[in-house]
Motif scaffolding. Structure first.
Motif, PDB file in Angstrom:
ATOM      1  N   LYS A   1       0.817  -1.227   0.000  1.00 51.58           N
ATOM      2  CA  LYS A   1       0.000   0.000   0.000  1.00 51.58           C
ATOM      3  C   LYS A   1       0.842   1.266   0.000  1.00 51.58           C
ATOM      4  O   LYS A   1       0.471   2.261  -0.622  1.00 51.58           O
ATOM      5  CB  LYS A   1      -0.957  -0.019   1.187  1.00 51.58           C
ATOM      6  N   LYS A   2       1.957   1.225   0.691  1.00 56.75           N
ATOM      7  CA  LYS A   2       2.857   2.380   0.714  1.00 56.75           C
ATOM      8  C   LYS A   2       3.419   2.636  -0.682  1.00 56.75           C
ATOM      9  O   LYS A   2       3.401   3.764  -1.182  1.00 56.75           O
ATOM     10  CB  LYS A   2       3.989   2.123   1.708  1.00 56.75           C
TER      11      LYS A   2
ATOM     12  N   TYR B   1      -3.461   3.502   2.264  1.00 55.46           N
ATOM     13  CA  TYR B   1      -2.156   3.415   2.915  1.00 55.46           C
ATOM     14  C   TYR B   1      -2.204   4.009   4.323  1.00 55.46           C
ATOM     15  O   TYR B   1      -1.702   3.421   5.276  1.00 55.46           O
ATOM     16  CB  TYR B   1      -1.107   4.139   2.052  1.00 55.46           C
TER      17      TYR B   1
END
Length: 193
Positions: A26-27, A86
């Motif tokens: 997600k980052k 995120y």
């Protein structure tokens, strides 16, 4: 003596979207969405603070960019969704302030290292079997080129990219797909008989 100018590889919009959609982390997905969706340099996305993202105005503030300049660029809807996804996992049980790094590195007091983002791109392009010349900076080139193809005025692209010289931005005119720009070859013109 002037060096011959070489144009960067510009993958299609679909290739870039496939690349971003293939990212599971997600980052990293949020980072790559910002690189392409806002036209940021890799060093700019790495050093973003939480307060640099404004969902109300859909803008990204870029402080201390190249040549010690500051600017705003657009925040895409898709980037905002990736950022929220995120943020929910990264900051859910933490206290934070607008001055904290949006993408902290291994050491929470430092932002993610540029090399980490570049290495992630190397792995992704290999996995996706993309041209070996594709890099994180390619996403910035694609932002400019695809924006031109969508009819965005070059002067606006110049502002969003933070180019001091208009000639730097106008180079993207050479990279656009002529079919998107409405240019027709004389060979394909209607023939008069």
């Amino acid at each position: 003596m002037r060096r011959p100018q070489s144009f960067p590889v510009i993958p299609s919009r679909d290739e870039i979207l496939n690349l971003i959609n293939a990212i599971q982390n997600k980052k990293h997905k949020a980072i790559f969405s910002l690189l392409y969706g806002s036209g940021l340099r890799v060093s700019e996305v790495a050093s973003l603070k939480i307060g640099d993202i404004c969902s109300k105005t859909m803008r990204v503030r870029v402080d201390n960019a190249k040549h010690n300049t500051n600017r705003y660029t657009i925040l895409s809807d898709e980037s905002l969704l990736a950022l929220r996804d995120y943020f929910r996992t990264e900051f859910v049980n933490k206290s934070y302030s607008p001055c904290d790094w949006l993408f902290p590195g291994m050491d929470e007091n430092q932002h993610i290292h540029v090399k980490t983002i570049k290495n992630t791109m190397i792995k992704l392009k290999t996995k996706m079997k993309m041209d070996s010349r594709v890099s994180t900076h390619t996403l910035r080139h694609c932002f400019a080129t695809h924006s031109l193809e969508d009819g965005i005025q070059p002067v606006l692209i110049q502002q969003m990219l933070g180019h001091k010289n208009f000639q730097t931005s106008s180079a993207y005119l050479h990279m656009t797909s002529k079919s998107f720009m409405g240019v027709k070859s004389p060979l394909d013109s209607d023939r008069v008989e």
